[in-house]
Design an enzyme around this catalytic site. Structure first.
Site, PDB file in Angstrom:
ATOM      1  N   ARG A  44      16.095 -24.037 -49.704  1.00 15.78           N
ATOM      2  CA  ARG A  44      16.851 -25.068 -48.992  1.00 15.78           C
ATOM      3  C   ARG A  44      18.206 -24.488 -48.604  1.00 15.78           C
ATOM      4  O   ARG A  44      18.540 -23.377 -49.011  1.00 15.78           O
ATOM      5  CB  ARG A  44      16.963 -26.395 -49.781  1.00 15.78           C
ATOM      6  CG  ARG A  44      17.040 -26.338 -51.252  1.00 15.78           C
ATOM      7  CD  ARG A  44      18.259 -25.687 -51.793  1.00 15.78           C
ATOM      8  NE  ARG A  44      19.479 -26.245 -51.239  1.00 15.78           N
ATOM      9  CZ  ARG A  44      20.643 -25.629 -51.192  1.00 15.78           C
ATOM     10  NH1 ARG A  44      20.781 -24.397 -51.681  1.00 15.78           N
ATOM     11  NH2 ARG A  44      21.699 -26.200 -50.672  1.00 15.78           N
ATOM     12  N   GLY A  45      18.955 -25.281 -47.814  1.00 18.64           N
ATOM     13  CA  GLY A  45      20.198 -24.752 -47.241  1.00 18.64           C
ATOM     14  C   GLY A  45      19.881 -24.281 -45.828  1.00 18.64           C
ATOM     15  O   GLY A  45      18.910 -23.546 -45.616  1.00 18.64           O
ATOM     16  N   ALA A  46      20.716 -24.700 -44.880  1.00 17.03           N
ATOM     17  CA  ALA A  46      20.381 -24.497 -43.463  1.00 17.03           C
ATOM     18  C   ALA A  46      20.112 -23.026 -43.095  1.00 17.03           C
ATOM     19  O   ALA A  46      19.046 -22.723 -42.530  1.00 17.03           O
ATOM     20  CB  ALA A  46      21.487 -25.097 -42.593  1.00 17.03           C
ATOM     21  N   ASP A 235      24.686 -28.800 -41.622  1.00 20.09           N
ATOM     22  CA  ASP A 235      23.288 -28.559 -41.245  1.00 20.09           C
ATOM     23  C   ASP A 235      23.086 -28.592 -39.735  1.00 20.09           C
ATOM     24  O   ASP A 235      22.146 -27.999 -39.218  1.00 20.09           O
ATOM     25  CB  ASP A 235      22.369 -29.582 -41.911  1.00 20.09           C
ATOM     26  CG  ASP A 235      22.253 -29.267 -43.388  1.00 20.09           C
ATOM     27  OD1 ASP A 235      23.134 -29.684 -44.160  1.00 20.09           O
ATOM     28  OD2 ASP A 235      21.301 -28.546 -43.754  1.00 20.09           O
ATOM     29  N   ASN A 245      25.649 -33.166 -42.723  1.00 17.78           N
ATOM     30  CA  ASN A 245      25.617 -32.351 -43.937  1.00 17.78           C
ATOM     31  C   ASN A 245      25.048 -33.227 -45.053  1.00 17.78           C
ATOM     32  O   ASN A 245      24.744 -34.415 -44.862  1.00 17.78           O
ATOM     33  CB  ASN A 245      27.017 -31.831 -44.283  1.00 17.78           C
ATOM     34  CG  ASN A 245      26.978 -30.782 -45.385  1.00 17.78           C
ATOM     35  OD1 ASN A 245      26.181 -29.856 -45.337  1.00 17.78           O
ATOM     36  ND2 ASN A 245      27.819 -30.928 -46.393  1.00 17.78           N
ATOM     37  N   LYS A 246      24.918 -32.644 -46.210  1.00 20.83           N
ATOM     38  CA  LYS A 246      24.326 -33.327 -47.369  1.00 20.83           C
ATOM     39  C   LYS A 246      24.900 -34.729 -47.549  1.00 20.83           C
ATOM     40  O   LYS A 246      26.102 -34.937 -47.405  1.00 20.83           O
ATOM     41  CB  LYS A 246      24.585 -32.469 -48.608  1.00 20.83           C
ATOM     42  CG  LYS A 246      24.075 -32.993 -49.913  1.00 20.83           C
ATOM     43  CD  LYS A 246      22.629 -33.423 -49.879  1.00 20.83           C
ATOM     44  CE  LYS A 246      21.671 -32.364 -49.368  1.00 20.83           C
ATOM     45  NZ  LYS A 246      20.342 -32.909 -48.996  1.00 20.83           N
TER      46      LYS A 246
HETATM   47  O1  MRU Z   1      18.970 -30.588 -48.605  1.00 21.34           O
HETATM   48  P1  MRU Z   1      19.605 -29.232 -48.654  1.00 21.34           P
HETATM   49  O2  MRU Z   1      19.866 -28.745 -50.032  1.00 21.34           O
HETATM   50  O3  MRU Z   1      18.867 -28.247 -47.790  1.00 21.34           O
HETATM   51  O4  MRU Z   1      21.027 -29.469 -47.971  1.00 21.34           O
HETATM   52  C1  MRU Z   1      21.915 -28.398 -47.894  1.00 21.34           C
HETATM   53  C2  MRU Z   1      23.211 -28.778 -47.282  1.00 21.34           C
HETATM   54  O5  MRU Z   1      23.441 -29.891 -46.867  1.00 21.34           O
HETATM   55  C3  MRU Z   1      24.199 -27.658 -47.100  1.00 21.34           C
HETATM   56  O6  MRU Z   1      25.505 -28.138 -47.208  1.00 21.34           O
HETATM   57  C4  MRU Z   1      24.006 -27.041 -45.707  1.00 21.34           C
HETATM   58  O7  MRU Z   1      22.666 -26.700 -45.498  1.00 21.34           O
HETATM   59  C5  MRU Z   1      24.835 -25.844 -45.515  1.00 21.34           C
HETATM   60  S1  MRU Z   1      24.275 -24.522 -46.514  1.00 21.34           S
HETATM   61  C6  MRU Z   1      25.113 -23.124 -46.169  1.00 21.34           C
END
Ligand code: MRU
Length: 347
Positions: A44-46, A235, A245-246
């Site tokens: 996970r993470g963009a 994201d 974002n999250k």
């Molecule tokens: O649901 P996730 O864990 O994929 O969400 C991640 C986030 O919201 C991060 O802040 C975002 O992807 C940036 S990561 C460098």
């Protein structure tokens, strides 16, 4: 160690569902498994899911039995649709898949093997570029952290959320590597606890002083004057600077403004979606209610209770002090300056 990489003709990644309890690797041998790993948040993470999808395309090409280039391109189109549907909000995923499709379509390849080699190269390039870009962003953003600051961070934006190094946590890491002394407060980030599990694990590894706080405590520490800076990721960023974002980011933004605290998102330009004028059109993923009612299998309410589980929110651009990119810190007016950064200009 990289979060995701190509290993002996398949995709290997860290299983982020098991951190911090265990550092386990998973091996994925087909594109369906790669799409599943994005959907179930093994990765996970963009930026990390962008690189994963790119390797997924390379894997689909490698596994295909197609004898002709058009046949292979048809199969790759299906793989692209499957990967893009795995999670909707982070634009890095579609960005990476489109890049791989463009390199498959771009040249006049004579044989399927030439396409296969080009796709693996392109995926590897996306992964390598991600690390390089994060290190550049880290250096650019590190000027924002002052000696003795307390920095609030939401979710996880570190090495695990990227191929390596991280975005907002990359900034923290860079400032720490420069010898600055400061403290980090990590929002635990309900319901999947990316802050408490993943960011804290990374702080432990880096040696950065930190405390995990309940998401609900951020306003308390802001009003007491303890928090000097907010750094978090994105994201998808619309052309006007609104960003997804999250979940929980929006309330942090509002509290930061109320308390006069600088609020920055840190993201590579691949997270910017210039096709969307504002954040209103960013698709927001809603995940299963079981993640709220029983985080990681630990029931906090009966499974039949009602719950809602939006994975992201959208923060309007006027809450942002700036956007840290690999091409500099973008300041308002975002409509103008974000476009310049995306086009590769130093801002
Ligand atoms: O649901 P996730 O864990 O994929 O969400 C991640 C986030 O919201 C991060 O802040 C975002 O992807 C940036 S990561 C460098």
């Amino acid at each position: 160690m990289r979060t995701v990489y190509w290993h002996q003709q398949h995709v290997r990644m860290i299983d982020q569902r098991r951190i911090p309890w265990e550092l386990a690797l998973v091996d994925l041998h087909d594109v369906e498994a790669v799409a599943d790993s994005i959907r179930d948040m093994t990765v996970r993470g963009a930026p990390a899911i962008g690189a994963t999808a790119a390797f997924g395309m390379a894997l689909a090409a490698q596994n295909s039995k197609a004898q002709t280039v058009p046949e292979l391109l048809g199969e790759l189109g299906k793989a692209a649709d499957l990967l893009k549907a795995s999670r909707p909000t982070a634009v890095n995923l579609a960005w990476a898949v489109d890049k791989l499709m463009a390199s498959a379509n771009g040249s006049d390849f004579a044989t399927p093997d030439e396409v296969r080699a080009a796709l693996l190269n392109a995926a590897q390039q996306i992964a390598d570029d991600d690390v390089d870009i994060n290190q550049r962003m880290g250096k650019v953003g590190s000027v924002l952290i002052n000696e003795q600051d307390t920095v609030l961070h939401h979710c996880n934006t570190g090495a695990l959320a990227t191929v390596d190094y991280g975005t907002a946590i990359g900034v923290i890491r860079s400032a720490f590597e420069q010898g600055k002394q400061f403290h980090v407060l990590l929002d635990e980030t309900r319901p999947r606890l990316q802050g408490a599990r993943l960011s804290a694990w990374e702080m432990e590894q880096l040696g950065v002083p930190y405390d995990i706080i309940p998401d609900t405590a951020a306003g308390f520490y802001m009003r007491r004057g303890e928090i000097k800076l907010v750094l978090l990721g994105a994201d998808r960023i619309a052309a006007n600077g609104d960003f997804a974002n999250k979940i929980g980011t929006y309330q942090v933004a509002v509290l930061a403004k109320e308390n006069g605290i600088p609020f920055y998102t840190v993201a590579p330009t691949s997270t910017v979606d210039l096709s969307l004028a504002t954040g209103d059109d960013i698709p927001i993923e809603e995940r299963d209610k079981s993640e709220v009612l029983a985080p990681f299998g630990n029931a906090i309410a009966p499974a039949h209770f009602n719950a809602r589980n939006p994975a992201f929110d959208v923060t309007p651009a006027h809450y942002l002090s700036g956007i840290v990119t690999e091409n500099g810190i973008v300041r308002p007016p975002f409509e103008v300056n974000l476009r310049r950064a995306v086009m590769g200009e130093q801002v």
